[in-house]
Design a protein around this motif. Structure first.
Motif, PDB file in Angstrom:
ATOM      1  N   SER A 156      -1.773 -31.298  64.105  1.00 30.80           N
ATOM      2  CA  SER A 156      -2.613 -32.492  64.279  1.00 30.80           C
ATOM      3  C   SER A 156      -1.769 -33.691  64.688  1.00 30.80           C
ATOM      4  O   SER A 156      -2.197 -34.508  65.514  1.00 30.80           O
ATOM      5  CB  SER A 156      -3.367 -32.805  62.990  1.00 30.80           C
ATOM      6  OG  SER A 156      -4.196 -31.731  62.613  1.00 30.80           O
ATOM      7  N   ILE A 157      -0.575 -33.793  64.135  1.00 33.56           N
ATOM      8  CA  ILE A 157       0.328 -34.891  64.505  1.00 33.56           C
ATOM      9  C   ILE A 157       0.783 -34.728  65.947  1.00 33.56           C
ATOM     10  O   ILE A 157       0.852 -35.687  66.710  1.00 33.56           O
ATOM     11  CB  ILE A 157       1.533 -34.952  63.546  1.00 33.56           C
ATOM     12  CG1 ILE A 157       1.062 -35.256  62.119  1.00 33.56           C
ATOM     13  CG2 ILE A 157       2.559 -35.980  64.017  1.00 33.56           C
ATOM     14  CD1 ILE A 157       0.331 -36.576  61.978  1.00 33.56           C
ATOM     15  N   THR A 158       1.080 -33.486  66.329  1.00 31.33           N
ATOM     16  CA  THR A 158       1.495 -33.213  67.712  1.00 31.33           C
ATOM     17  C   THR A 158       0.406 -33.653  68.684  1.00 31.33           C
ATOM     18  O   THR A 158       0.684 -34.321  69.692  1.00 31.33           O
ATOM     19  CB  THR A 158       1.799 -31.704  67.898  1.00 31.33           C
ATOM     20  OG1 THR A 158       2.815 -31.326  66.976  1.00 31.33           O
ATOM     21  CG2 THR A 158       2.247 -31.413  69.312  1.00 31.33           C
ATOM     22  N   ARG A 205       0.843 -30.246  60.878  1.00 28.07           N
ATOM     23  CA  ARG A 205       1.801 -30.709  61.885  1.00 28.07           C
ATOM     24  C   ARG A 205       1.192 -30.673  63.278  1.00 28.07           C
ATOM     25  O   ARG A 205       1.433 -31.546  64.107  1.00 28.07           O
ATOM     26  CB  ARG A 205       3.077 -29.868  61.849  1.00 28.07           C
ATOM     27  CG  ARG A 205       4.172 -30.445  62.746  1.00 28.07           C
ATOM     28  CD  ARG A 205       5.327 -29.497  62.969  1.00 28.07           C
ATOM     29  NE  ARG A 205       4.911 -28.184  63.435  1.00 28.07           N
ATOM     30  CZ  ARG A 205       4.545 -27.896  64.686  1.00 28.07           C
ATOM     31  NH1 ARG A 205       4.493 -28.839  65.603  1.00 28.07           N
ATOM     32  NH2 ARG A 205       4.192 -26.672  65.023  1.00 28.07           N
ATOM     33  N   ILE A 231       6.050 -36.511  59.052  1.00 25.88           N
ATOM     34  CA  ILE A 231       4.866 -37.361  59.241  1.00 25.88           C
ATOM     35  C   ILE A 231       3.618 -36.627  58.752  1.00 25.88           C
ATOM     36  O   ILE A 231       2.768 -37.216  58.080  1.00 25.88           O
ATOM     37  CB  ILE A 231       4.715 -37.782  60.714  1.00 25.88           C
ATOM     38  CG1 ILE A 231       5.901 -38.644  61.146  1.00 25.88           C
ATOM     39  CG2 ILE A 231       3.411 -38.552  60.927  1.00 25.88           C
ATOM     40  CD1 ILE A 231       5.948 -38.938  62.632  1.00 25.88           C
ATOM     41  N   SER A 232       3.509 -35.348  59.062  1.00 23.40           N
ATOM     42  CA  SER A 232       2.330 -34.592  58.630  1.00 23.40           C
ATOM     43  C   SER A 232       2.252 -34.530  57.117  1.00 23.40           C
ATOM     44  O   SER A 232       1.167 -34.644  56.537  1.00 23.40           O
ATOM     45  CB  SER A 232       2.336 -33.180  59.232  1.00 23.40           C
ATOM     46  OG  SER A 232       3.367 -32.397  58.673  1.00 23.40           O
ATOM     47  N   TRP A 272       0.832 -45.572  60.129  1.00 29.17           N
ATOM     48  CA  TRP A 272       2.075 -45.105  59.530  1.00 29.17           C
ATOM     49  C   TRP A 272       3.278 -45.552  60.369  1.00 29.17           C
ATOM     50  O   TRP A 272       4.274 -46.045  59.837  1.00 29.17           O
ATOM     51  CB  TRP A 272       2.053 -43.589  59.381  1.00 29.17           C
ATOM     52  CG  TRP A 272       3.183 -43.054  58.570  1.00 29.17           C
ATOM     53  CD1 TRP A 272       3.220 -42.892  57.211  1.00 29.17           C
ATOM     54  CD2 TRP A 272       4.458 -42.633  59.052  1.00 29.17           C
ATOM     55  NE1 TRP A 272       4.438 -42.393  56.837  1.00 29.17           N
ATOM     56  CE2 TRP A 272       5.216 -42.224  57.947  1.00 29.17           C
ATOM     57  CE3 TRP A 272       5.027 -42.552  60.314  1.00 29.17           C
ATOM     58  CZ2 TRP A 272       6.516 -41.755  58.062  1.00 29.17           C
ATOM     59  CZ3 TRP A 272       6.329 -42.089  60.434  1.00 29.17           C
ATOM     60  CH2 TRP A 272       7.053 -41.690  59.314  1.00 29.17           C
ATOM     61  N   ALA A 279       0.032 -37.566  68.586  1.00 29.70           N
ATOM     62  CA  ALA A 279       1.158 -38.201  69.273  1.00 29.70           C
ATOM     63  C   ALA A 279       1.045 -38.032  70.787  1.00 29.70           C
ATOM     64  O   ALA A 279       1.387 -38.951  71.539  1.00 29.70           O
ATOM     65  CB  ALA A 279       2.480 -37.622  68.755  1.00 29.70           C
ATOM     66  N   GLN A 314       7.933 -34.499  63.108  1.00 28.04           N
ATOM     67  CA  GLN A 314       6.472 -34.388  63.003  1.00 28.04           C
ATOM     68  C   GLN A 314       6.092 -33.745  61.677  1.00 28.04           C
ATOM     69  O   GLN A 314       5.051 -34.066  61.108  1.00 28.04           O
ATOM     70  CB  GLN A 314       5.921 -33.580  64.172  1.00 28.04           C
ATOM     71  CG  GLN A 314       6.042 -34.298  65.484  1.00 28.04           C
ATOM     72  CD  GLN A 314       5.553 -33.461  66.648  1.00 28.04           C
ATOM     73  OE1 GLN A 314       5.290 -32.276  66.516  1.00 28.04           O
ATOM     74  NE2 GLN A 314       5.444 -34.088  67.807  1.00 28.04           N
ATOM     75  N   ILE A 322      -7.096 -39.272  62.638  1.00 32.76           N
ATOM     76  CA  ILE A 322      -5.674 -38.955  62.540  1.00 32.76           C
ATOM     77  C   ILE A 322      -4.862 -39.893  63.431  1.00 32.76           C
ATOM     78  O   ILE A 322      -3.783 -40.340  63.046  1.00 32.76           O
ATOM     79  CB  ILE A 322      -5.420 -37.477  62.885  1.00 32.76           C
ATOM     80  CG1 ILE A 322      -6.019 -36.599  61.796  1.00 32.76           C
ATOM     81  CG2 ILE A 322      -3.931 -37.197  63.029  1.00 32.76           C
ATOM     82  CD1 ILE A 322      -5.957 -35.119  62.067  1.00 32.76           C
ATOM     83  N   GLU A 323      -5.389 -40.217  64.603  1.00 31.50           N
ATOM     84  CA  GLU A 323      -4.684 -41.136  65.494  1.00 31.50           C
ATOM     85  C   GLU A 323      -4.509 -42.509  64.835  1.00 31.50           C
ATOM     86  O   GLU A 323      -3.441 -43.117  64.918  1.00 31.50           O
ATOM     87  CB  GLU A 323      -5.433 -41.291  66.831  1.00 31.50           C
ATOM     88  CG  GLU A 323      -5.400 -40.064  67.711  1.00 31.50           C
ATOM     89  CD  GLU A 323      -6.495 -39.056  67.356  1.00 31.50           C
ATOM     90  OE1 GLU A 323      -7.343 -39.335  66.471  1.00 31.50           O
ATOM     91  OE2 GLU A 323      -6.485 -37.965  67.957  1.00 31.50           O
ATOM     92  N   LEU A 383      -1.917 -42.220  62.087  1.00 30.73           N
ATOM     93  CA  LEU A 383      -0.576 -42.125  62.667  1.00 30.73           C
ATOM     94  C   LEU A 383      -0.103 -43.490  63.137  1.00 30.73           C
ATOM     95  O   LEU A 383       1.042 -43.885  62.875  1.00 30.73           O
ATOM     96  CB  LEU A 383      -0.562 -41.120  63.823  1.00 30.73           C
ATOM     97  CG  LEU A 383       0.758 -40.983  64.578  1.00 30.73           C
ATOM     98  CD1 LEU A 383       1.887 -40.557  63.652  1.00 30.73           C
ATOM     99  CD2 LEU A 383       0.597 -39.997  65.731  1.00 30.73           C
TER     100      LEU A 383
END
Length: 98
Positions: free
Chosen positions: A88-90, A86, A78-79, A58, A93, A75, A51-52, A55
């Motif tokens: 996972s994005i938090t 979401r 992006i998710s 992206w 990030a 977020q 995921i990192e 991200l």
């Protein structure tokens, strides 16, 4: 995903310009080739990346297309774009920020 401008062009006008030869057909074919290569890389990389990594990719893609170094996205957006939760994005990030 972000503000900007859009332009319209009559199809026949573009076809005529393309058929005249010169630099336009070459530029359009180079652009198409680069776009397809990028889509293929994204498709393969998307299945084998963390995921990192997704991200980062992206964010870099958006910044490359942005006139400034500031992105105004949530977020949640992006998710949705990455197909992950979401939360996972938090977390991703947060790791990048650290």
């Amino acid at each position: 995903q972000s503000a900007g401008y859009g332009y319209r062009l009559k199809t026949q006008f573009l076809r005529d310009a393309f058929n005249q030869g010169g630099a336009l057909p070459q530029l359009l074919m180079r652009y198409t080739n680069a776009l397809f290569a990028q889509m293929a890389q994204n498709a393969v990389g998307g299945r084998h990346s963390s995921i990192e990594q997704k991200l980062c990719r992206w964010l870099l893609d958006r910044l490359d297309r942005s006139p400034s170094n500031e992105l105004k996205v949530t977020q949640e957006l992006i998710s949705i774009m990455l197909g992950v939760r979401r939360e996972s994005i938090t977390a991703a990030a947060g790791k990048l920020q650290d």
